[in-house]
Design an enzyme around this catalytic site. Sequence first.
Site, PDB file in Angstrom:
ATOM      1  N   SER A  14     -13.164   0.143   1.780  1.00 41.28           N
ATOM      2  CA  SER A  14     -12.715  -1.250   1.669  1.00 41.28           C
ATOM      3  C   SER A  14     -13.952  -2.076   1.555  1.00 41.28           C
ATOM      4  O   SER A  14     -14.535  -2.163   2.858  1.00 41.28           O
ATOM      5  CB  SER A  14     -11.610  -1.617   2.401  1.00 41.28           C
ATOM      6  OG  SER A  14     -11.194  -2.935   2.048  1.00 41.28           O
ATOM      7  N   GLU A  54     -11.290  -1.607  -3.089  1.00 35.31           N
ATOM      8  CA  GLU A  54     -10.772  -1.001  -2.052  1.00 35.31           C
ATOM      9  C   GLU A  54      -9.651   0.024  -2.800  1.00 35.31           C
ATOM     10  O   GLU A  54      -9.385   0.004  -3.926  1.00 35.31           O
ATOM     11  CB  GLU A  54     -10.279  -1.822  -0.807  1.00 35.31           C
ATOM     12  CG  GLU A  54      -9.086  -2.829  -1.431  1.00 35.31           C
ATOM     13  CD  GLU A  54      -8.464  -3.581  -0.454  1.00 35.31           C
ATOM     14  OE1 GLU A  54      -9.147  -3.653   0.778  1.00 35.31           O
ATOM     15  OE2 GLU A  54      -7.256  -4.241  -0.381  1.00 35.31           O
ATOM     16  N   TRP A  94     -17.583  -3.869   1.964  1.00 32.88           N
ATOM     17  CA  TRP A  94     -18.770  -3.075   2.660  1.00 32.88           C
ATOM     18  C   TRP A  94     -19.460  -2.342   1.411  1.00 32.88           C
ATOM     19  O   TRP A  94     -20.260  -3.091   0.679  1.00 32.88           O
ATOM     20  CB  TRP A  94     -18.624  -2.258   3.818  1.00 32.88           C
ATOM     21  CG  TRP A  94     -17.867  -2.918   5.002  1.00 32.88           C
ATOM     22  CD1 TRP A  94     -16.698  -3.247   5.114  1.00 32.88           C
ATOM     23  CD2 TRP A  94     -18.349  -3.932   5.935  1.00 32.88           C
ATOM     24  NE1 TRP A  94     -16.346  -4.184   6.253  1.00 32.88           N
ATOM     25  CE2 TRP A  94     -17.119  -4.498   6.803  1.00 32.88           C
ATOM     26  CE3 TRP A  94     -19.704  -4.126   6.259  1.00 32.88           C
ATOM     27  CZ2 TRP A  94     -17.765  -5.299   7.788  1.00 32.88           C
ATOM     28  CZ3 TRP A  94     -20.082  -5.084   7.408  1.00 32.88           C
ATOM     29  CH2 TRP A  94     -18.863  -5.510   8.144  1.00 32.88           C
ATOM     30  N   ASP A 149       0.765  -1.204  -0.114  1.00 31.09           N
ATOM     31  CA  ASP A 149       0.142  -0.071   0.116  1.00 31.09           C
ATOM     32  C   ASP A 149       0.922   1.413  -0.002  1.00 31.09           C
ATOM     33  O   ASP A 149       0.599   2.052   0.916  1.00 31.09           O
ATOM     34  CB  ASP A 149      -0.921  -0.007   1.224  1.00 31.09           C
ATOM     35  CG  ASP A 149      -1.576  -1.206   1.514  1.00 31.09           C
ATOM     36  OD1 ASP A 149      -2.320  -1.989   0.717  1.00 31.09           O
ATOM     37  OD2 ASP A 149      -1.792  -1.502   2.804  1.00 31.09           O
ATOM     38  N   ASN A 178     -15.910   0.597   4.800  1.00 32.33           N
ATOM     39  CA  ASN A 178     -15.083   0.604   5.944  1.00 32.33           C
ATOM     40  C   ASN A 178     -14.102   1.737   5.771  1.00 32.33           C
ATOM     41  O   ASN A 178     -13.525   2.340   4.680  1.00 32.33           O
ATOM     42  CB  ASN A 178     -14.056  -0.554   5.824  1.00 32.33           C
ATOM     43  CG  ASN A 178     -13.379  -1.196   7.166  1.00 32.33           C
ATOM     44  OD1 ASN A 178     -13.532  -0.542   8.282  1.00 32.33           O
ATOM     45  ND2 ASN A 178     -12.228  -2.020   6.962  1.00 32.33           N
TER      46      ASN A 178
END
Length: 501
Positions: free
Chosen positions: A222, A264, A224, A77, A202
Amino acid sequence: MKLTQIKYKALAAAFVLASVVTASCSKDAPNEDTVATDDVVTDDTPPAFDINSITDTYYDMAPVANIYQWGYRNVHDPSIIKNGNTYYCYSTDVAFGAEVQPGIQVRTSTDLIQWNFLGWVFPELPAMGKAFIQSKGGAPFNALWAPYVTKVGSEYRLYYSLSSPTPRLSVIGLATATTPLGPWTEKGLVVTSLADASIQTNAIDPTVIVDQSGKHWMYYGSAWDGIYMLQLNPSTGLAMSSGDKGIRVAQRGSTGNSINGNIEGPEIVYNAQFNKYYLFIAYDWLQTKYNVRVGRSDSAEGPFLDYAGNDINNDLDDSPMILAPYKFNGHSGWQGVSHCSVFKDDASQYYMAHQGRPGENSFFMDLHVRPVYWTEDGWPIVSPERYAGVAQTAIASADLVGNYEQIILGYQVVPGYSAEQTDPNFQTSVSLKLDAGGTINGDANNTWSYTAPWLTLTWGGTWVDKLHVERGRDWENKIESTILLSGLNNAGTAIWGKKVQ
């Protein structure tokens, strides 16, 4: 030393994260009685960097004792910003088989190839984020995820993600500094999410942009309920309206009653050449099928449209998919190639940084940086190989004649997450030959033409691939320079090529 085992992103991943004590070291003081002589020669010049020292796996380098030699290793990330002649990379607290302290890892580079590990943004979990999760009855993970860094005026703003084993109990917080290396001061929580019945995504994975009208926007989320957009206060970097969660701007498609996979890790950039905003999104499970999709808009507020003109906030899986797990000949392949950072250098050359997990062992995480190019109609494409600083000398039509490995970035829908998406769905290379007479693979029905820097492959008059031509390193075969191809066909499918003589 207290060890804490956690799961990455509240799903079943195989990272072990914990605290570690770092100690400083120094050279011993010289003996005052030692007398220097002319025949004693010392040379403290470090050895020249060897690009071949960059390997897919790093078993010997994994222990924490080697942390300041990790360089490109253990990067997940990433968020990258350039200041002066230096690129700064901030990334998730994670490592292969090692216990690392929380705080967001920091690396620097001057060439996007050789990276130096410098330390952490925070010495421990940020107090505000930790306190919020505890106040809701949760226990935060001992790690920070998915940072994002930007500069507003003279202030650096770093957004961090902190989550917990309690589903969707997460926060995105903000810290600021006057230099890229801090010291950093917590300013507040930008957005939070709770384990309740509300409809919300999220609160992790932030990215931020200042649009052409001066408004500040954060995109985050992310799983949901997909990817959300939230307006920020330009003065503070926090939410314009306290407690606001924003609105959804992107979601995934479904197969039957099952979501096709995770969504996400957004990244947002503005390209002045096309006067458009580009929203890059990570699809699927981070260890295997992770891939990059992109939508674009005339406005930072959307709607963002895919290659076919569909709003990416609809119940669809969108294209183009410009980066996905792939495998060239003689290599185990690269999977997990998503959650990207997109940035540019002083010459306005764009790059994409992301993790790469070798097919040999998907728990290793290498930092990949690839050049990004733009099609004539304004879609981003990425190089099939990592950036290596290869000189971009002129390429003539005669130089293109020869044999290639070609990869078509196809995709197979496998609804689910870690338990279902265990196969990376590698897109493997096939042979391609550009003949001297302008045909492809010796077939007169398939032809090629070239107007630098664009190569056009026409297949039976139906399929047309428009590919950008560059010189780049063949990482799989350790060849310093070859010809690389990257682009889209007329259906928006990404096509790659690598000349192998």
